[in-house]
Design an enzyme around this catalytic site. Structure first.
Site, PDB file in Angstrom:
ATOM      1  N   ASP A 198       0.820  -1.095   0.003  1.00  0.00           N
ATOM      2  CA  ASP A 198       0.076   0.091   0.074  1.00  0.00           C
ATOM      3  C   ASP A 198       1.165   1.232  -0.033  1.00  0.00           C
ATOM      4  OD1 ASP A 198      -2.013   1.872  -0.181  1.00  0.00           O
ATOM      5  OD2 ASP A 198      -3.104   0.670   1.498  1.00  0.00           O
TER       6      ASP A 198
HETATM    7  C1  BGC Z   1      -4.933   3.232   0.160  1.00  0.00           C
HETATM    8  C2  BGC Z   1      -5.328   2.345  -0.831  1.00  0.00           C
HETATM    9  C3  BGC Z   1      -5.129   2.935  -2.377  1.00  0.00           C
HETATM   10  C4  BGC Z   1      -3.747   3.576  -2.618  1.00  0.00           C
HETATM   11  C5  BGC Z   1      -3.289   4.006  -3.840  1.00  0.00           C
HETATM   12  C6  BGC Z   1      -3.837   4.099  -0.244  1.00  0.00           C
HETATM   13  O1  BGC Z   1      -3.546   5.048   0.912  1.00  0.00           O
HETATM   14  O2  BGC Z   1      -5.104   2.602   1.262  1.00  0.00           O
HETATM   15  O3  BGC Z   1      -6.644   1.764  -0.755  1.00  0.00           O
HETATM   16  O4  BGC Z   1      -5.152   1.916  -3.336  1.00  0.00           O
HETATM   17  O5  BGC Z   1      -3.552   4.443  -1.375  1.00  0.00           O
HETATM   18  O6  BGC Z   1      -4.095   5.159  -3.908  1.00  0.00           O
END
Ligand code: BGC
Length: 753
Positions: free
Chosen positions: A292
């Site tokens: 993530d």
């Molecule tokens: C979130 C994810 C997301 C990623 C990319 C993160 O902060 O937890 O769900 O896909 O950002 O934007």
């Protein structure tokens, strides 16, 4: 249903040969580049982003951010030091980057563009929690396919969804993004979304890979505070949190995003049990694990890694293939390999997975995007029609009682004079909900506009009453005056879009701001009250629920929410949504979910008034049961359940349990019912939940029509993680229920011999 969705969870020899030949030509720098995902705009400055967004909103201008590409972009792409970008929504930027990678790098390896497409793209559907309340995986598959059509037209190859985290805590803002509290519902929705996203015959001619997230257990954040610690047993991991991921992989998902949280002391980003043992050794899954956002760096504040180098080392060794945004792999992998701290083979394996996906997506043959596609493909009339259908099916009628004028408050008569009151009745942006990255509030139909399809302007008034959350009651007297002039009041209340979603957890789940004061004042008029309640989560609204005659959970319903709400209020559509997460009576009950354990001192059945039984597992000041249970939702007709039959009450391990019941529409309107099957394993080698959903079917019945609904449940699906931590189905007695929600139903018994 999607014809032949792509299966990225499988290997094919032709692709493997291409991967091997490419890998043999790559330098270590080029290999590491394939494991890096970043954005082409340089470091993201969140404060700057928010300030510019607000400026644009205030000026009524479309919001574009950020404007400038990073200065070293061309150099990085020519030398193959980044393999993937995220959340680039501009086709011209995508083509520009792709050209640098494909035409100017040594090995011509295309970039992979990932993006958050959580509930539609330009055609915004209801938030995923709402979508799951349709209990209609076929519909969600179609909606996911529409999202894939639009996202692929804008150049996205990789969708960071479905979010399949089981969530039992409505304080957690991200409950909005998933399918609620139950693994079985979660599995059904995960499969449907993966199939829809991975459709192979998209109009753009391109392909998309799904990325289930957040692996794993993110929904168990303590107190529902986002990013917080999670600590659950390996049995809960296997029985509750993993099944939707497994379902997504079995449906063809070939990538996964690891979660921010720790699991019993080890952050998911560097957790070999989940990343290596389970994914590779047990499931033999060949896909990509993506971190993530910035999560490799976050191993430092977690207190697991001393510095970025250590964070990179621990992540890659644990099984994390690609790093999102932070730069541990870019900066330190080469050094770690030379020092012998990370085997070259680990990096090669990760690179193979990335190349495999790029080949399977057809990016080598078809790297560029036709920049006129978005305009041609986005927001087509049939996409908008589907968004309406999903919105109609997602809304849950929680209450519909008599009032002074009629035996049921809803549906409303066309002759009614209505006072529409509340801050969300004319709002567009909030109906899009959290995570609508392609944000066009002008696409949204408001509730007032929706009602306007049914009522002439002079039969309806609108008064705001109060804002969503600010402390301002000045509009309440005007709202009361409007209510006094009307036959019925329609209150449109609830949360704004930014009260749920990532980083947006709350501890008080009642109506925000002064909305409850508004309700109290309007209720004092004695007029019949209908409440349309918008939210990104189950709310805690016992007072409101007691005051209004009818209550519709409308969630954040996407671009067609206004019309869908009006269709339901006037009876053109009979509501059929059912809750996929329990609505608590009080925040102090949380977590409250139907599949709880019995304990050694169970109370009398939930729903009784004996909540102060001495020395039982109860509260002194509230029952154990939720205000509205899992599976619950009313219709304008009623369904009668009868004739439970268990075809084979004694079963072997390889048998299939066959249970049927007759469901009759005994009202005077056509309607759809979600027929639910639950089981309880009465005695186990470890304790089992008091109920577990093992089947559901959504059926439509004309007035007076009856249907025998037949469930087939393989006995192999009635197991759990036993004492030795392996999956086991144990002999013994079970109860089974077929009913309209998690609280009752026709009851029978069977035995696994
Ligand atoms: C979130 C994810 C997301 C990623 C990319 C993160 O902060 O937890 O769900 O896909 O950002 O934007």
């Amino acid at each position: 249903m999607t014809e032949n969705p792509a299966l990225y969870n499988q290997l094919d020899p032709a692709t493997e040969a291409r991967v091997a030949s490419l890998l043999a030509q790559m330098t270590l720098t080029e290999k590491i580049g394939q494991l890096v995902q970043n954005n082409p705009y340089g470091q993201f400055d969140f404060a700057d982003y928010l300030a510019k967004k607000q400026q644009a909103e205030e000026a009524g201008l479309p919001f574009v951010y950020p404007p400038n590409l990073r200065e070293d972009l061309a150099d990085i792409l020519r030398t193959g030091r980044i393999g993937s970008f995220l959340n680039v929504m501009d086709p011209a930027v995508i083509n520009h980057c792709q050209r640098l990678a494909v035409e100017e790098s040594r090995l011509h390896i295309p970039l992979l563009f990932g993006g958050d497409v959580i509930h539609g793209f330009r055609t915004v559907f209801p938030i995923p929690l709402a979508e799951s309340c349709t209990w209609n995986p076929t519909l969600l598959e179609k909606a996911s396919r529409v999202a894939a059509e639009e996202a692929s037209a804008s150049g996205i190859d990789w969708i960071f969804a479905p979010m399949v985290d089981v969530a039992r805590d409505p304080r957690w803002g991200r409950i909005a993004e998933g399918a609620g509290e139950d693994p079985f519902v979660g599995m059904a929705m995960a499969r449907a979304r993966v199939r829809g996203f991975q459709a192979t015959n998209l109009t753009s001619g391109r392909r998309i890979a799904a990325c289930p997230k957040h692996y794993v257990g993110y929904g168990a954040a303590e107190a529902g505070r986002d990013y917080n610690t999670t600590d659950f047993s390996e049995r809960s991991l296997r029985d509750i949190y993993l099944p939707p991921f497994k379902a997504a992989f079995d449906a063809g998902a070939g990538t996964v995003m690891s979660a921010f949280n720790e699991i019993s002391g080890l952050p998911a980003t560097a957790n070999p049990l989940i990343l290596r043992t389970i994914l590779r050794d047990e499931w033999d899954w060949p896909g990509i694990v993506l971190s993530d956002y910035d999560a490799v760096r976050e191993l430092i504040p977690h207190g697991l890694a001393t510095d970025m180098k250590d964070a990179a080392r621990q992540s890659i060794l644990a099984g994390l293939d690609m790093e999102m945004v932070s730069e541990g792999y870019t900066k330190y992998l080469e050094e770690l390999i030379s020092a012998g701290e990370v085997p070259q083979s680990v990096v090669d394996d990760a690179v193979r997975r990335v190349l495999r996906l790029k080949i399977r997506l057809g990016l080598f043959e078809n790297p560029y995007l036709d920049e006129s596609l978005p305009e041609r493909i986005h927001l087509q009339e049939d996409f908008r029609a589907l968004a309406l259908e999903v919105a109609q099916e997602s809304m849950v009628l929680l209450k519909n009682e008599n009032n002074a004028l009629s035996p049921t408050t809803l549906p409303l008569s066309l002759q009614t004079r209505i006072a529409v009151i509340g801050p969300l009745a004319v709002n567009r942006a909030d109906l899009l909900g959290c995570w609508a990255l392609v944000n066009h509030p002008e696409d949204v139909e408001t509730v007032l506009e929706g009602l306007g399809h049914y009522l002439k302007a002079d039969a309806m008034t609108y008064t705001r009453g109060c804002p969503i959350s600010a402390d301002d009651t000045s509009g309440i007297p005007a709202a009361v005056a409007a209510a006094q002039e009307a036959d019925v009041v329609v209150l449109v209340l609830g949360e704004s879009a930014d009260m749920s979603g990532e980083g947006h957890s709350r501890v008080q789940l009642g109506l925000p701001g002064r909305q409850q004061d508004l309700v109290d004042a309007v209720a004092a008029t004695g007029k019949p009250l209908v409440c349309v309640l918008m939210s990104g989560r189950p709310l805690v609204i016992p007072r409101l629920a007691g005051q209004v005659n009818a209550l519709l959970a409308a969630w954040h319903g996407g671009i067609r929410a206004g019309r869908a709400i009006a269709d339901i209020l006037f009876g053109a559509v009979n509501p059929s949504g059912k809750l996929t997460a329990s609505w608590p009576r009080a925040e102090g009950q949380i977590p409250v979910y139907y599949a709880h354990k019995s304990t050694g001192r169970p109370s009398a059945e939930a729903g009784t008034k004996q909540f102060a039984e001495a020395f039982k597992s109860v509260f002194l000041d509230a029952p154990n049961s939720p205000l509205f249970p899992f599976g619950f939702g009313l219709s304008y007709t009623t369904f009668r359940y009868a004739g439970l039959q268990i075809e084979n009450p004694t079963l072997g391990l390889d048998d299939t349990l066959i249970v049927s019941a007759r469901v009759t529409n005994n009202g005077d309107r056509a309607g759809a019912e979600v027929v639910q099957l639950y089981v309880r394993d009465l005695v186990g080698s470890v304790t089992r939940p008091v109920k577990e959903l093992k089947g559901f079917q959504k059926i439509s019945l004309q007035p007076g029509e009856a249907q025998v609904v037949r469930f087939e449940v393989p006995v192999r699906e009635l197991g759990f993680t036993g004492r030795n931590m392996g999956y086991t189905v144990e002999p013994g007695a079970f109860k089974v229920w077929v009913g309209t929600d998690a609280t009752g139903g026709l009851e029978g018994e069977f035995v696994i011999g």
